[in-house]
Design a protein around this motif. Structure first.
Motif, PDB file in Angstrom:
ATOM      1  N   THR A 184     -39.068  21.345  20.165  1.00  0.00           N
ATOM      2  CA  THR A 184     -40.455  20.674  20.487  1.00  0.00           C
ATOM      3  C   THR A 184     -40.980  20.064  19.216  1.00  0.00           C
ATOM      4  O   THR A 184     -41.201  20.816  18.451  1.00  0.00           O
ATOM      5  CB  THR A 184     -41.317  21.805  21.189  1.00  0.00           C
ATOM      6  OG1 THR A 184     -40.639  22.034  22.523  1.00  0.00           O
ATOM      7  CG2 THR A 184     -42.743  20.950  21.597  1.00  0.00           C
ATOM      8  N   GLN A 206     -43.135  19.731  28.399  1.00  0.00           N
ATOM      9  CA  GLN A 206     -42.472  18.692  27.603  1.00  0.00           C
ATOM     10  C   GLN A 206     -41.866  17.571  28.574  1.00  0.00           C
ATOM     11  O   GLN A 206     -41.813  16.451  28.141  1.00  0.00           O
ATOM     12  CB  GLN A 206     -41.590  19.388  26.599  1.00  0.00           C
ATOM     13  CG  GLN A 206     -42.452  20.136  25.774  1.00  0.00           C
ATOM     14  CD  GLN A 206     -42.207  21.754  25.924  1.00  0.00           C
ATOM     15  OE1 GLN A 206     -42.370  22.065  27.292  1.00  0.00           O
ATOM     16  NE2 GLN A 206     -41.792  22.403  25.102  1.00  0.00           N
ATOM     17  N   HIS A 260     -44.123  15.194  30.244  1.00  0.00           N
ATOM     18  CA  HIS A 260     -44.663  14.080  29.289  1.00  0.00           C
ATOM     19  C   HIS A 260     -43.509  12.873  29.049  1.00  0.00           C
ATOM     20  O   HIS A 260     -44.217  11.683  28.695  1.00  0.00           O
ATOM     21  CB  HIS A 260     -44.928  14.786  27.772  1.00  0.00           C
ATOM     22  CG  HIS A 260     -45.932  15.509  27.635  1.00  0.00           C
ATOM     23  ND1 HIS A 260     -46.102  16.687  26.981  1.00  0.00           N
ATOM     24  CD2 HIS A 260     -47.505  15.287  28.137  1.00  0.00           C
ATOM     25  CE1 HIS A 260     -47.190  17.309  26.931  1.00  0.00           C
ATOM     26  NE2 HIS A 260     -48.062  16.589  27.912  1.00  0.00           N
ATOM     27  N   ARG A 261     -42.583  12.942  29.075  1.00  0.00           N
ATOM     28  CA  ARG A 261     -41.487  11.970  29.003  1.00  0.00           C
ATOM     29  C   ARG A 261     -40.930  11.438  30.415  1.00  0.00           C
ATOM     30  O   ARG A 261     -40.684  10.060  30.641  1.00  0.00           O
ATOM     31  CB  ARG A 261     -40.152  12.241  28.451  1.00  0.00           C
ATOM     32  CG  ARG A 261     -40.431  12.803  26.764  1.00  0.00           C
ATOM     33  CD  ARG A 261     -40.822  11.731  25.997  1.00  0.00           C
ATOM     34  NE  ARG A 261     -39.741  10.767  25.907  1.00  0.00           N
ATOM     35  CZ  ARG A 261     -40.011   9.573  25.466  1.00  0.00           C
ATOM     36  NH1 ARG A 261     -41.064   9.165  24.730  1.00  0.00           N
ATOM     37  NH2 ARG A 261     -39.167   8.735  25.331  1.00  0.00           N
ATOM     38  N   THR A 268     -48.329  14.135  21.823  1.00  0.00           N
ATOM     39  CA  THR A 268     -48.023  15.115  22.784  1.00  0.00           C
ATOM     40  C   THR A 268     -46.560  15.410  22.891  1.00  0.00           C
ATOM     41  O   THR A 268     -45.616  14.962  21.908  1.00  0.00           O
ATOM     42  CB  THR A 268     -48.007  14.306  24.293  1.00  0.00           C
ATOM     43  OG1 THR A 268     -47.272  13.110  24.157  1.00  0.00           O
ATOM     44  CG2 THR A 268     -49.491  13.998  24.458  1.00  0.00           C
ATOM     45  N   SER A 269     -46.344  16.936  23.394  1.00  0.00           N
ATOM     46  CA  SER A 269     -45.036  17.604  23.069  1.00  0.00           C
ATOM     47  C   SER A 269     -44.018  16.910  23.797  1.00  0.00           C
ATOM     48  O   SER A 269     -44.209  16.626  24.863  1.00  0.00           O
ATOM     49  CB  SER A 269     -45.211  19.111  23.640  1.00  0.00           C
ATOM     50  OG  SER A 269     -45.765  18.999  24.681  1.00  0.00           O
ATOM     51  N   VAL A 270     -42.765  16.915  23.092  1.00  0.00           N
ATOM     52  CA  VAL A 270     -41.426  16.300  23.498  1.00  0.00           C
ATOM     53  C   VAL A 270     -40.504  17.254  23.159  1.00  0.00           C
ATOM     54  O   VAL A 270     -40.609  17.954  22.154  1.00  0.00           O
ATOM     55  CB  VAL A 270     -41.322  14.929  23.361  1.00  0.00           C
ATOM     56  CG1 VAL A 270     -42.426  13.953  23.935  1.00  0.00           C
ATOM     57  CG2 VAL A 270     -41.048  14.688  21.949  1.00  0.00           C
ATOM     58  N   ASP A 274     -50.055  21.811  21.816  1.00  0.00           N
ATOM     59  CA  ASP A 274     -50.261  20.705  22.919  1.00  0.00           C
ATOM     60  C   ASP A 274     -51.112  21.332  24.022  1.00  0.00           C
ATOM     61  O   ASP A 274     -51.897  20.874  24.548  1.00  0.00           O
ATOM     62  CB  ASP A 274     -48.928  20.449  23.256  1.00  0.00           C
ATOM     63  CG  ASP A 274     -49.038  19.321  24.147  1.00  0.00           C
ATOM     64  OD1 ASP A 274     -49.312  19.536  25.596  1.00  0.00           O
ATOM     65  OD2 ASP A 274     -48.981  18.226  23.789  1.00  0.00           O
ATOM     66  N   GLN A 278     -45.504  23.814  21.272  1.00  0.00           N
ATOM     67  CA  GLN A 278     -45.966  23.531  22.320  1.00  0.00           C
ATOM     68  C   GLN A 278     -47.354  24.339  22.683  1.00  0.00           C
ATOM     69  O   GLN A 278     -48.227  23.694  23.360  1.00  0.00           O
ATOM     70  CB  GLN A 278     -44.850  24.183  23.488  1.00  0.00           C
ATOM     71  CG  GLN A 278     -45.103  24.208  24.862  1.00  0.00           C
ATOM     72  CD  GLN A 278     -45.830  22.865  25.254  1.00  0.00           C
ATOM     73  OE1 GLN A 278     -45.132  21.728  24.868  1.00  0.00           O
ATOM     74  NE2 GLN A 278     -46.448  22.677  26.507  1.00  0.00           N
TER      75      GLN A 278
END
Ligand SMILES: Cc1cc2nc3c(=O)[nH]c(=O)nc-3n(C[C@H](O)[C@H](O)[C@H](O)COP(=O)(O)OP(=O)(O)OC[C@H]3O[C@@H](n4cnc5c(N)ncnc54)[C@H](O)[C@@H]3O)c2cc1C
Ligand code: FES
Ligand code: FES
Lengths: 281, 156
Positions: free
Chosen positions: B48, A105, A108-109, B54-56, B113, B110
């Motif tokens: 998440t 995660q 991704h950022r 997309t996962s954040v 993803d 997650q």
């Protein structure tokens, strides 16, 4: 926790971002992926009045071939760096290290430039960038300048980027065909390393570059080991002997994760592992 | 500051403070409490969601940064497929991939993803791909089993 109130600016060009920085000076903070900055703001370790988000500046994203170097835009995410064929082909060490940053995660950022600008001594990208002799392109009110890796990392969380400047891209000299490995020592998953070693070698072994993570207030090169490895054969004994020099000239911290001496021991052991794996031995 | 975005298939617009986190926005403004907060340090992954697919970790993104984008939360996940539940949700139920259930929304988001990027992961790859999600009940075995089960069923 929630950050203190701030104004939010989302410029769409580097010029606009620089103008905003110029106007707000030290009351402003640049935000890239926010993966280090937002935790800092949430814990209220910092309280800028203005946050300037670079996320809307498309020109800062992407990876290109530039002859003898590849150029990674500062806002390219860890995820995109990791996947990119140019990086794998010409800077394998970066691919390997970026895969070890945080978790999916966050990758991704979080961005390549943000991690390097943040300059956490435990950050995973400083040592590989240093080992590969990266060049940092920094834009300011008077135009752009390029800073060599040796001069970029100044101290704990401090780089050559001035208060009125923005890191725009990082040039990585091509190391095509060099073997590489990033050996990271952690106690729990998805965390910063206690110590890590970034190694890349040409042949087995004609030339070697070794970077150390968390062995001082900035990333360091293990130059004595590099010199001892040049022209050595990639045998277990030879590499282990050269690795005994890895902690020379370092001054690692003592903290909850380990004492300084323990870190020096780790540096020697991890350097041996990293170099052997990089050499495919 | 005014933001417009799509959340779980619906267009929403709101006036938010720049300091508002995406997770707060989802929970407090939209009432989407399916997305939970498990930590203060962006370590646990319970929050998440998917931002543009997309996962954040939504505790580490500002609501204003989601402006103009598409957010999918656990509450809208099933709507992205045919049937009552998303196959990954189905697998978590089938393999009992939860104990108290607090980490489950984040685990599922997650896992979706992960399977999108790697439809046939090994067990090792599942463990690595889920490393940003912590389960306080430490029920990892069944969580990993659930993800592998979903992969086997052609989910993602
Ligand atoms: C739970 C967790 C685990 C993590 N684990 C690891 C790990 O194992 N290894 C690791 O290396 N990192 C780790 N990180 C940090 C992660 O790599 C961040 O992505 C990275 O440190 C910062 O990148 P960013 O793009 O998010 O930058 P931001 O957080 O947006 O910015 C970081 C700092 O750099 C400055 N800055 C950013 N971009 C620029 C620019 N272009 N010009 C000038 N200044 C700039 C900002 O003002 C800020 O001070 C972790 C983070 C979290 C939350
Ligand atoms: S609440 Fe977001 S990672 Fe824990
Ligand atoms: S099931 Fe309880 S936290 Fe994971």
């Amino acid at each position: 926790m929630i950050p203190v109130k701030f104004d939010y600016l989302a410029p769409t060009s580097v010029e606009e971002a620089l103008a905003a920085l110029g106007e707000h000076g030290d009351e402003a903070k640049i935000m890239a992926g926010g993966q280090s900055l937002l935790p800092v703001l949430r814990m209220r370790l910092n309280a800028p009045e203005v946050v300037i988000d670079l996320g809307g500046i498309d020109s800062l994203r992407g990876i290109r071939d530039d002859g003898d170097a590849i150029v990674i835009g500062a806002m390219t995410t860890h995820h995109d760096v990791r996947e990119h064929a140019l990086v794998r082909e010409h800077a394998l060490l970066i691919s390997k290290a970026v895969a070890e940053v945080a978790d999916s995660q966050i990758r991704h950022r979080g961005t390549f430039g943000g991690a390097l600008a943040h300059a956490d001594p435990a950050g995973d990208l400083g040592a590989p960038a240093l080992a590969l002799g990266a060049q940092f392109v920094i834009a300011g009110p008077g135009g752009s300048r390029t800073v060599e890796a040796d001069d970029f990392f100044v101290d704990l969380f401090e780089t050559a980027i001035g208060e009125d400047e923005i890191l725009t891209e990082v040039r990585i000299p091509k190391h095509t065909g060099w073997g590489a490995h990033y050996e990271k020592f952690v106690r729990v998953a998805h965390q910063w390393p206690i110590v890590a070693v970034a190694a890349t070698v040409r042949g087995s072994i004609d030339e070697a570059r070794v970077g150390l993570t968390n062995m001082g207030s900035t990333p360091l090169r293990a130059r004595a080991t590099e010199a001892a490895l040049a022209g050595a054969s990639a045998t277990e004994d030879g590499v282990r002997e050269a690795s005994q020099l890895a902690a020379e000239g370092t001054n690692p911290p003592t903290d909850l994760n380990g004492a300084s001496d323990y870190r020096k021991h780790l540096a020697r052991v991890l350097t041996g592992r990293a170099v052997l794996k990089a050499a495919g031995a | 500051m005014k933001i417009e975005l799509t959340v779980d298939g619906a267009a929403v617009s709101d006036d938010v403070e720049p300091r508002m986190l995406l997770v707060q926005y989802l929970r407090e403004k939209l009432g989407k409490t399916g997305t939970v907060i498990g930590c203060d340090t962006s370590n646990c992954g319970a929050c998440t969601v998917h931002l543009d697919g997309t996962s954040v970790k939504s505790c580490n993104v500002l609501a204003v940064q989601a402006g103009g984008r598409t957010v999918t939360t656990i509450e809208g996940l099933a709507d992205t497929v045919e049937g009552d539940l998303h196959p990954v949700q189905e697998s978590f139920r089938e393999c009992h991939g939860l104990q108290c259930g607090f980490c489950t929304p984040g685990m599922i988001m997650q896992a979706v993803d992960l399977l999108k990027e790697n439809p046939n992961p090994s067990e090792e790859e599942v463990r690595l791909g889920m490393e940003g999600n912590l389960c306080r009940c430490t029920g990892y075995h069944n969580i990993v089993k659930s993800v592998l089960h979903a992969a086997g069923g052609g989910a993602a």
